[in-house]
Design a protein around this motif. Structure first.
Motif, PDB file in Angstrom:
ATOM      1  N   ALA A  86       0.831  -1.212   0.000  1.00 50.19           N
ATOM      2  CA  ALA A  86       0.000   0.000   0.000  1.00 50.19           C
ATOM      3  C   ALA A  86       0.865   1.263   0.000  1.00 50.19           C
ATOM      4  CB  ALA A  86      -0.932   0.001   1.203  1.00 50.19           C
ATOM      5  N   GLN A  87       2.091   1.151   0.503  1.00 47.80           N
ATOM      6  CA  GLN A  87       2.998   2.300   0.544  1.00 47.80           C
ATOM      7  C   GLN A  87       3.791   2.470  -0.748  1.00 47.80           C
ATOM      8  OE1 GLN A  87       5.472   2.418   4.033  1.00 47.80           O
ATOM      9  NE2 GLN A  87       3.809   1.866   5.408  1.00 47.80           N
ATOM     10  N   PHE A  88       3.640   1.527  -1.665  1.00 48.10           N
ATOM     11  CA  PHE A  88       4.375   1.600  -2.928  1.00 48.10           C
ATOM     12  C   PHE A  88       3.404   1.445  -4.096  1.00 48.10           C
ATOM     13  CE2 PHE A  88       7.360   0.311   0.295  1.00 48.10           C
ATOM     14  CZ  PHE A  88       8.470   1.094   0.013  1.00 48.10           C
ATOM     15  N   ASP A  89       2.403   2.310  -4.080  1.00 46.09           N
ATOM     16  CA  ASP A  89       1.337   2.251  -5.076  1.00 46.09           C
ATOM     17  C   ASP A  89       1.483   3.420  -6.045  1.00 46.09           C
ATOM     18  OD1 ASP A  89      -0.898   1.592  -6.464  1.00 46.09           O
ATOM     19  OD2 ASP A  89      -2.314   2.380  -4.991  1.00 46.09           O
ATOM     20  N   ASN A  90       1.907   3.139  -7.248  1.00 50.58           N
ATOM     21  CA  ASN A  90       2.056   4.169  -8.277  1.00 50.58           C
ATOM     22  C   ASN A  90       0.800   4.165  -9.145  1.00 50.58           C
ATOM     23  OD1 ASN A  90       2.875   5.979 -10.201  1.00 50.58           O
ATOM     24  ND2 ASN A  90       4.573   4.752 -10.982  1.00 50.58           N
ATOM     25  N   LYS A  91      -0.059   5.147  -8.927  1.00 55.30           N
ATOM     26  CA  LYS A  91      -1.347   5.190  -9.634  1.00 55.30           C
ATOM     27  C   LYS A  91      -1.210   5.708 -11.061  1.00 55.30           C
ATOM     28  CE  LYS A  91      -4.021   5.784  -5.367  1.00 55.30           C
ATOM     29  NZ  LYS A  91      -4.409   4.358  -5.344  1.00 55.30           N
ATOM     30  N   THR A  92      -0.052   6.297 -11.404  1.00 57.74           N
ATOM     31  CA  THR A  92       0.131   6.851 -12.749  1.00 57.74           C
ATOM     32  C   THR A  92       1.434   6.325 -13.364  1.00 57.74           C
ATOM     33  OG1 THR A  92       1.169   8.823 -11.780  1.00 57.74           O
ATOM     34  CG2 THR A  92      -1.194   8.945 -12.284  1.00 57.74           C
TER      35      THR A  92
END
Length: 383
Positions: free
Chosen positions: A182-188
């Motif tokens: 959850a701390q390494f979530d790249n949405k783009t």
């Protein structure tokens, strides 16, 4: 169950140092607390003596003490005495310590001691093919001999350590370091700075930084607008005894290439994540790791990675699928893989997506923590 960790580092504002060991311990301790496990962290070599309770973790800062005679011995006995007093008082069931420096040499505990192979001096000297001080091997060998069992972040690290220390009749369990995804979530993931090549890690010889000038020169022959950004602490160089490895590396870039190189020094963790998001490609040409936390962090953020192809890395990346694996000294091939990614955004996206999938399957802390708890329980029940 109450588990304690002995460490020289930990990510906290009041702790003097934090790097890969500290990051992996914090990821694990946070997950252990979520699973209802009591956790104590002993951090030695600190400026102050203090106990901090934070997010369910009891953090003990152990002040550094200097001795005029046999400091290496009395320092360890001082740490041992402090830890044992808390272990008895708080009813700790098991202690975990790192292999590096053999800190638990000369220490005795009445609970199981597990050593995790974060990377000993013996291990790194072997991989780098450089001589080791006899004293350093002696400390680490004594610590290893007194441990009840071992955890290796990769099978490669475990097998090499087993051979170097001649470990017999003791369990070595491979349990990867984990990430809170959850701390390494790249949405783009499709948004990045075109041509930006990122290196994150200490500026030190064993990380392959001396290979970067030649690799970058080859990249710029095909992509003259490529940019190289380096983030991490500078360090002294073990071969030349220079106080700055970066100064030595910088001198190897041509004047023209150097215009496209930026060394940013150490950056806060949150800022490093933002640079990873900006990167087109991440590169880690290291010669010596046990796993490589920043590699799996970049993969979790869906970045195409060109990594070293040595031992441990084959357990992280499937070559050509979730990243590329190339020996750091093969400058042209290493550059060719970077060029291939810079010139093919579709391939970059594909590799990045598959990298995230692999991290979810192999390095999710929600699964990793259960493996650790199971192993801890086995060792406690043995007593």
């Amino acid at each position: 169950m109450h588990i304690a960790f002995l460490t020289p580092e930990y990510p906290h504002t009041q702790v003097t140092h934090a790097a890969g060991i500290g990051t992996s311990i914090k990821n694990l301790t946070t997950a252990l607390v979520t699973e209802g496990i009591a956790v104590t962290v002993f951090i030695y070599g600190q400026k102050t003596q203090e106990i901090i309770n934070e997010n369910g973790i009891s953090i003990h800062l152990i002040k550094n003490k200097k001795y005029s005679f046999l400091g290496w011995y009395f320092h360890r006995k001082y740490i041992e005495s402090y830890c044992n007093s808390i272990i008895k008082k708080e009813k700790v069931d098991l202690l975990e310590a790192p292999d590096w420096t053999g800190i638990t040499a000369f220490m005795k505990f009445k609970i199981p001691l597990i050593i995790r192979f974060h990377g000993s001096d013996t291990y790194f000297c072997h991989l780098e093919e450089r001589p080791q001080k006899i004293k350093n091997f002696w400390f680490e060998k004594l610590a290893i001999s007194a441990a009840d069992a071992f955890i290796a972040p990769t099978t490669f690290a475990g097998e090499v350590s087993k051979q170097l220390f001649k470990i017999k009749n003791k369990t070595i369990r491979t349990i990867h370091h984990g990430l809170d995804l959850a701390q390494f979530d790249n949405k783009t993931p499709a948004q990045f700075e075109t041509g930006l090549i990122l290196y994150v890690g200490t500026i030190i010889r064993k990380k392959g930084v001396f290979e970067l000038p030649a690799i970058f020169a080859a990249v710029r022959q095909k992509n003259p607008n490529a940019q190289l950004v380096l983030i991490g602490n500078d360090s002294a160089d073990i071969q030349t005894h220079s106080s700055s490895t970066w100064n030595l590396v910088a001198a190897l870039f041509s004047r023209d290439d150097m215009k496209n190189v930026s060394y940013l020094g150490k950056k806060p963790y949150a800022e490093v994540q933002e640079y990873i998001k900006k990167a087109h490609v991440c590169v880690f040409p290291t010669f010596a790791e046990t796993l490589g936390m920043v590699t799996i962090e970049a993969m979790a953020m869906q970045k195409a990675v060109v990594n070293s192809n040595i031992g441990w890395s084959k357990e992280l990346i499937t070559d050509g699928e979730s990243g590329f694996l190339v020996h750091p000294t093969n400058h042209q091939l290493y550059a060719d893989k970077i060029i291939e990614l810079l010139q093919n955004n579709s391939l970059c996206h594909q590799i990045g997506t598959q990298a995230r999938t692999r991290i979810e399957a192999k390095f999710d802390i929600k699964n990793i923590v259960k493996e650790n708890i199971e192993f801890y329980q086995q060792m406690i029940n043995k007593e």
